[in-house]
Design an enzyme around this catalytic site. Structure first.
Site, mmCIF file in Angstrom:
data_model
loop_
_atom_site.group_PDB
_atom_site.id
_atom_site.type_symbol
_atom_site.label_atom_id
_atom_site.label_comp_id
_atom_site.label_asym_id
_atom_site.label_seq_id
_atom_site.Cartn_x
_atom_site.Cartn_y
_atom_site.Cartn_z
ATOM 1 N N HIS A 1 0.659 2.960 5.700
ATOM 2 C CA HIS A 1 1.443 3.418 4.546
ATOM 3 C C HIS A 1 2.011 4.818 4.778
ATOM 4 C CE1 HIS A 1 -1.055 0.267 2.544
ATOM 5 N NE2 HIS A 1 0.132 -0.004 2.018
ATOM 6 N N HIS B 1 1.960 -4.913 4.978
ATOM 7 C CA HIS B 1 2.091 -3.664 4.205
ATOM 8 C C HIS B 1 2.535 -2.558 5.156
ATOM 9 C CE1 HIS B 1 0.153 -4.487 0.228
ATOM 10 N NE2 HIS B 1 -0.051 -5.631 0.873
ATOM 11 N N ASP C 1 8.164 0.677 0.445
ATOM 12 C CA ASP C 1 8.216 1.700 -0.600
ATOM 13 C C ASP C 1 8.800 2.999 -0.035
ATOM 14 O OD1 ASP C 1 7.970 3.281 -2.794
ATOM 15 O OD2 ASP C 1 5.812 3.167 -2.966
ATOM 16 N N SER D 1 2.685 -0.662 -8.334
ATOM 17 C CA SER D 1 1.352 -0.199 -7.940
ATOM 18 C C SER D 1 0.602 0.280 -9.177
ATOM 19 C CB SER D 1 1.479 0.952 -6.942
ATOM 20 O OG SER D 1 2.011 2.099 -7.608
ATOM 21 N N SER E 1 7.786 0.075 6.139
ATOM 22 C CA SER E 1 9.052 0.815 6.115
ATOM 23 C C SER E 1 9.425 1.240 7.528
ATOM 24 C CB SER E 1 8.931 2.064 5.230
ATOM 25 O OG SER E 1 9.096 1.728 3.868
ATOM 26 N N ASP F 1 0.857 -4.472 -6.892
ATOM 27 C CA ASP F 1 0.612 -4.016 -5.521
ATOM 28 C C ASP F 1 -0.729 -3.270 -5.467
ATOM 29 O OD1 ASP F 1 1.298 -3.522 -2.844
ATOM 30 O OD2 ASP F 1 2.290 -1.620 -3.323
ATOM 31 N N ASN G 1 6.468 -5.374 2.885
ATOM 32 C CA ASN G 1 6.383 -4.361 1.814
ATOM 33 C C ASN G 1 7.120 -3.081 2.165
ATOM 34 O OD1 ASN G 1 4.658 -6.152 0.594
ATOM 35 N ND2 ASN G 1 3.063 -4.635 0.201
HETATM 36 P P1 13P Z 1 5.544 1.823 3.212
HETATM 37 O O1 13P Z 1 4.847 3.114 2.884
HETATM 38 O O2 13P Z 1 5.664 1.614 4.666
HETATM 39 O O3 13P Z 1 6.849 1.699 2.507
HETATM 40 O O4 13P Z 1 4.617 0.629 2.659
HETATM 41 C C1 13P Z 1 4.651 0.246 1.312
HETATM 42 C C2 13P Z 1 3.580 -0.712 0.963
HETATM 43 O O5 13P Z 1 2.891 -1.266 1.787
HETATM 44 C C3 13P Z 1 3.387 -0.989 -0.455
HETATM 45 O O6 13P Z 1 2.281 -1.801 -0.682
HETATM 46 O O1 G3H Z 2 1.152 0.989 -0.849
HETATM 47 C C1 G3H Z 2 1.461 1.995 -1.477
HETATM 48 C C2 G3H Z 2 2.754 2.076 -2.180
HETATM 49 O O2 G3H Z 2 3.647 2.881 -1.445
HETATM 50 C C3 G3H Z 2 2.566 2.545 -3.584
HETATM 51 O O3 G3H Z 2 2.435 3.927 -3.640
HETATM 52 O O4 G3H Z 2 0.519 4.191 -5.208
HETATM 53 O O5 G3H Z 2 2.071 6.079 -4.748
HETATM 54 O O6 G3H Z 2 2.825 4.120 -6.110
HETATM 55 P P1 G3H Z 2 1.933 4.624 -5.013
HETATM 56 ZN ZN ZN Z 3 0.693 -1.504 0.709
#
Ligand code: 13P
Ligand code: G3H
Ligand code: ZN
Length: 312
Positions: free
Chosen positions: A181, A214, A259, A50, A217, A83, A257
């Site tokens: 997210h 996206h 994270d 990201s 999780s 990302d 996706n």
């Molecule tokens: P999560 O927060 O559900 O893991 O999604 C991550 C994501 O979409 C990163 O682009």
């Molecule tokens: O989509 C978001 C991802 O979880 C990236 O998160 O911008 O905190 O690295 P971040």
């Molecule tokens: Zn995302």
């Protein structure tokens, strides 16, 4: 094999009824945990960075870590993806700096601006064999430095997707069907639901075209429980049920996706470790088990959610 773009991965995933895991990377242990799992299960993988990760760890450190993973795991296809690229300039920087795939995220912009900038990114990227993801519709939650309130989020309008893809020339499309997210995707007591009807209509309007999810999780309950047991405070953290993600992967979704589940695996393991070993202070002692937890979690996802084991 060298870093690859997402073209072949997505083609095979679409026809094979599975999805590729796209995992966010921020440091060495995360890169190692993910790629060790993928290597053992012979699963293709997307490592994504990201804008925030790039600011935190620096472009060179992250690309070199991913290049090291490519050398250490020569049998699996690995793509290095930006990302949520917020601008043409950042996408160009990443393309020039060795990424094989970029996302231009114009989902919060007016439609015509999103089209124009995504088109510009695709035109530049394709000269270098870099694939491009764009987004239509808006997810709730916090993504890189952009926080979208639930009431401002909106589902993708299937009537727009054909026009968008044709005019921009992008290679894949992220859509909003109810994922979000972060670790709080549904309210307590609310039944998790995804708009499979929208996904189906999008797939009908874009036959064979790879769709991206996206905010996918599962917010694995065991990790949340462990975090709360060892001093954390994450009440009511809820994710997308695994069977829904598996269902989406069988349809047009080729990239899922993740994270938050990486963050939870790491945090749960380290919290437990500190509680049980208060005198330890060597970071290798707690980062090692955190890396193993990530590896196990990714293996589980490959087997249960993505279905991409043996597809390398
Ligand atoms: P999560 O927060 O559900 O893991 O999604 C991550 C994501 O979409 C990163 O682009
Ligand atoms: O989509 C978001 C991802 O979880 C990236 O998160 O911008 O905190 O690295 P971040
Ligand atoms: Zn995302």
């Amino acid at each position: 094999m060298p870093l690859v773009n997402t073209t072949e991965m997505f083609k095979k995933a679409y026809t094979g009824g599975y999805a590729i895991g796209a995992f966010n990377v921020n440091n060495m242990e995360i890169v190692q945990g993910i790629t060790e799992a993928c290597s053992e299960l012979k699963a293709p993988v997307i490592l994504q960075v990201s804008a925030g990760a790039r600011k935190y760890a620096n472009h060179t450190y992250l690309t070199k870590l991913v290049e090291a993973a490519v050398i250490e795991n020569p049998d699996i296809p690995i793509a290095l993806h930006l990302d949520h690229g917020p601008s043409y300039e950042l996408c160009k920087d990443c393309i020039d700096g060795g990424f094989t795939s970029v996302m231009f995220d114009g989902s919060s912009k007016p439609y015509e601006e999103n089209v124009e900038e995504a088109r510009k990114v695709a035109q530049y990227a394709h000269k270098y064999n870099v694939t491009v993801e764009a987004e239509l519709g808006q997810l709730a939650g916090i993504e890189d430095e952009v926080s979208v309130d639930a009431d401002k989020a909106h589902f993708t309008d299937p009537a727009q997707v054909q026009d968008f893809v044709t005019r921009t020339g992008v290679d894949s499309l992220a859509i909003a069907i109810g994922t979000s997210h972060g670790a709080y995707k549904f309210k307590p007591g609310q039944k998790p639901q995804l708009r499979f009807d929208i996904l189906k209509e999008v797939a009908e309007r874009l036959p064979g075209f790879p769709i991206v999810l996206h905010g996918a999780s599962s917010v694995i309950p065991e990790f949340v429980q462990q975090i709360n047991q060892y001093g954390g405070q994450m009440p009511d953290a809820i994710g997308i049920p695994e069977e829904m993600l598996r269902e989406a992967a069988k349809m047009a979704v080729c990239k899922i996706n993740v994270d938050s589940d990486l963050r939870l695996a790491m945090t749960a393991t380290i919290r437990k470790y500190f509680a049980e070993n208060p005198s330890h202070f060597d970071p290798r002692q707690y980062l090692g088990p955190a890396r193993t937890a990530i590896k196990n979690m990714v293996e589980h996802k490959i087997n249960v959610v993505l279905g991409c084991a043996g597809k390398a």
